[in-house]
Enzyme design. Structure first.
Site, PDB file in Angstrom:
ATOM      1  N   ARG A  63       2.162 -21.475 -25.802  1.00 57.66           N
ATOM      2  CA  ARG A  63       0.791 -21.028 -26.086  1.00 57.66           C
ATOM      3  C   ARG A  63       0.419 -21.377 -27.514  1.00 57.66           C
ATOM      4  NH1 ARG A  63       0.131 -15.704 -26.563  1.00 57.66           N
ATOM      5  NH2 ARG A  63      -2.108 -15.872 -26.279  1.00 57.66           N
ATOM      6  N   LYS A 122      12.153 -12.006 -27.079  1.00 58.63           N
ATOM      7  CA  LYS A 122      11.451 -12.779 -26.046  1.00 58.63           C
ATOM      8  C   LYS A 122      12.442 -13.393 -25.060  1.00 58.63           C
ATOM      9  CE  LYS A 122       7.911 -16.343 -25.530  1.00 58.63           C
ATOM     10  NZ  LYS A 122       6.616 -16.737 -26.054  1.00 58.63           N
ATOM     11  N   ARG A 250       1.633  -8.684 -32.506  1.00 56.36           N
ATOM     12  CA  ARG A 250       3.033  -8.313 -32.729  1.00 56.36           C
ATOM     13  C   ARG A 250       3.102  -6.855 -33.156  1.00 56.36           C
ATOM     14  NH1 ARG A 250       4.018  -8.353 -38.205  1.00 56.36           N
ATOM     15  NH2 ARG A 250       2.423  -9.436 -39.395  1.00 56.36           N
TER      16      ARG A 250
HETATM   17  C1  BTN Z   1       4.774 -19.441 -24.556  1.00 56.89           C
HETATM   18  O1  BTN Z   1       5.380 -18.385 -24.554  1.00 56.89           O
HETATM   19  O2  BTN Z   1       4.293 -19.901 -25.590  1.00 56.89           O
HETATM   20  C2  BTN Z   1       4.591 -20.184 -23.257  1.00 56.89           C
HETATM   21  C3  BTN Z   1       5.785 -21.037 -22.931  1.00 56.89           C
HETATM   22  C4  BTN Z   1       5.630 -21.805 -21.643  1.00 56.89           C
HETATM   23  C5  BTN Z   1       6.740 -22.814 -21.452  1.00 56.89           C
HETATM   24  C6  BTN Z   1       6.712 -23.429 -20.090  1.00 56.89           C
HETATM   25  S1  BTN Z   1       8.184 -24.369 -19.781  1.00 56.89           S
HETATM   26  C7  BTN Z   1       7.463 -25.038 -18.339  1.00 56.89           C
HETATM   27  C8  BTN Z   1       6.016 -25.330 -18.656  1.00 56.89           C
HETATM   28  N1  BTN Z   1       5.890 -26.648 -19.256  1.00 56.89           N
HETATM   29  C9  BTN Z   1       5.506 -26.579 -20.522  1.00 56.89           C
HETATM   30  O3  BTN Z   1       5.347 -27.556 -21.280  1.00 56.89           O
HETATM   31  N2  BTN Z   1       5.318 -25.306 -20.879  1.00 56.89           N
HETATM   32  C10 BTN Z   1       5.580 -24.392 -19.795  1.00 56.89           C
END
Ligand code: BTN
Length: 256
Positions: A63, A122, A250
């Site tokens: 994100r 996390k 947070r």
């Molecule tokens: C976050 O917490 O910032 C979101 C992370 C999301 C990661 C997943 S891994 C599979 C899919 N492909 C990506 O490039 N991102 C999501």
């Protein structure tokens, strides 16, 4: 051993295809990002419901434009793409997080808007994107979950791993547990939105009752969610509803 030998692709396909006609499961040894790939396909008009799993991502995305790094073999990285037309998209990422947490373990908490947490660390994250394909919207839900401990370089808090709660966890076993409930949750959300899920989210809400700060500088005590999934904060100026999924939140560490 071939890639397909240790992924329960067929079992997942059998469980999900009655819910999603035309559904396919693909497991790739490597790709830039499963989200990027399903967004590319959607823009090219490929909108069949697809679960795309990668053993390794070379450009995983998180994100807020952050990179998502995951250790090969020690994490689950996948995206689910499907045509999607809810009346209201609010709270979708919360619904996804809730579904994953409920499928995987009773002790997994949810940190608004869509992180999976264990003991204030996390465990996993969700990246939701949508593409317009002709007259339709194609939803891409990307999920990354740490299965075994992974390096914590550059992270303020070391990550959690699913095998702390479920010692025999593997990426394939986790995917098998969560895939069908996730599809069910998405179909229910499409019909009824977030409101029916709010109480269940609040039961796992790790921010509730804590002092928090948003990335936009708003401070207050988290007191739960609105019916559409906004985070309710209260401070001396009154109550605020934090809506944007582009905001991060947070907990403020309490002084010893
Ligand atoms: C976050 O917490 O910032 C979101 C992370 C999301 C990661 C997943 S891994 C599979 C899919 N492909 C990506 O490039 N991102 C999501």
């Amino acid at each position: 051993m071939s890639v397909m030998d240790h992924w329960p692709a067929e079992s997942i396909w059998e469980a999900v295809s009655p819910l999603l006609p035309g559904f396919t499961v693909e497991v790739l040894p490597e790709i830039d990002s499963t989200n990027t790939e399903l967004m590319r396909r959607a823009r090219a008009g490929q909108t069949e419901a697809t679960l795309l799993v990668a053993e390794r991502q070379t450009a995983g995305r998180g994100r807020l434009g952050r990179p998502w790094q995951s250790a090969v073999g020690d994490s689950l990285t996948f995206s689910l793409g499907l045509p999607f037309a809810p009346q209201d998209w609010s709270g979708l990422s919360l619904a996804v997080g809730l579904s994953l947490a409920e499928s995987l373990h009773p002790d997994i908490g949810l940190k608004w808007p869509n992180d999976l947490w264990v003991d204030d660390r996390k465990l996993g994250g969700i990246l939701i994107e949508a593409a317009t394909a002709g007259a339709h919207s194609q939803l891409v839900v990307g999920v990354g979950i740490n299965i075994r401990p992974c390096p914590a370089e550059g992270l303020s808090t070391p990550p959690a791993a699913l095998n702390e709660l479920w010692p025999e966890a593997s990426a394939g076993a986790a995917l098998l547990r969560l895939a069908m409930p996730l599809v069910r949750t998405l179909l229910e959300f499409e019909r009824s939105g977030f409101a029916p899920l709010r109480t269940r989210f609040e039961a796992r809400d790790v921010l509730r009752g804590r002092a928090v700060q948003t990335s936009e500088g708003l401070q207050g005590q988290a007191i739960g969610l609105t019916a559409s999934g906004a985070l309710r904060l209260v401070n001396d100026a009154g109550e605020h509803a934090v809506h944007s999924s582009e905001v991060s939140v947070r907990p403020i560490p309490s002084r010893a």
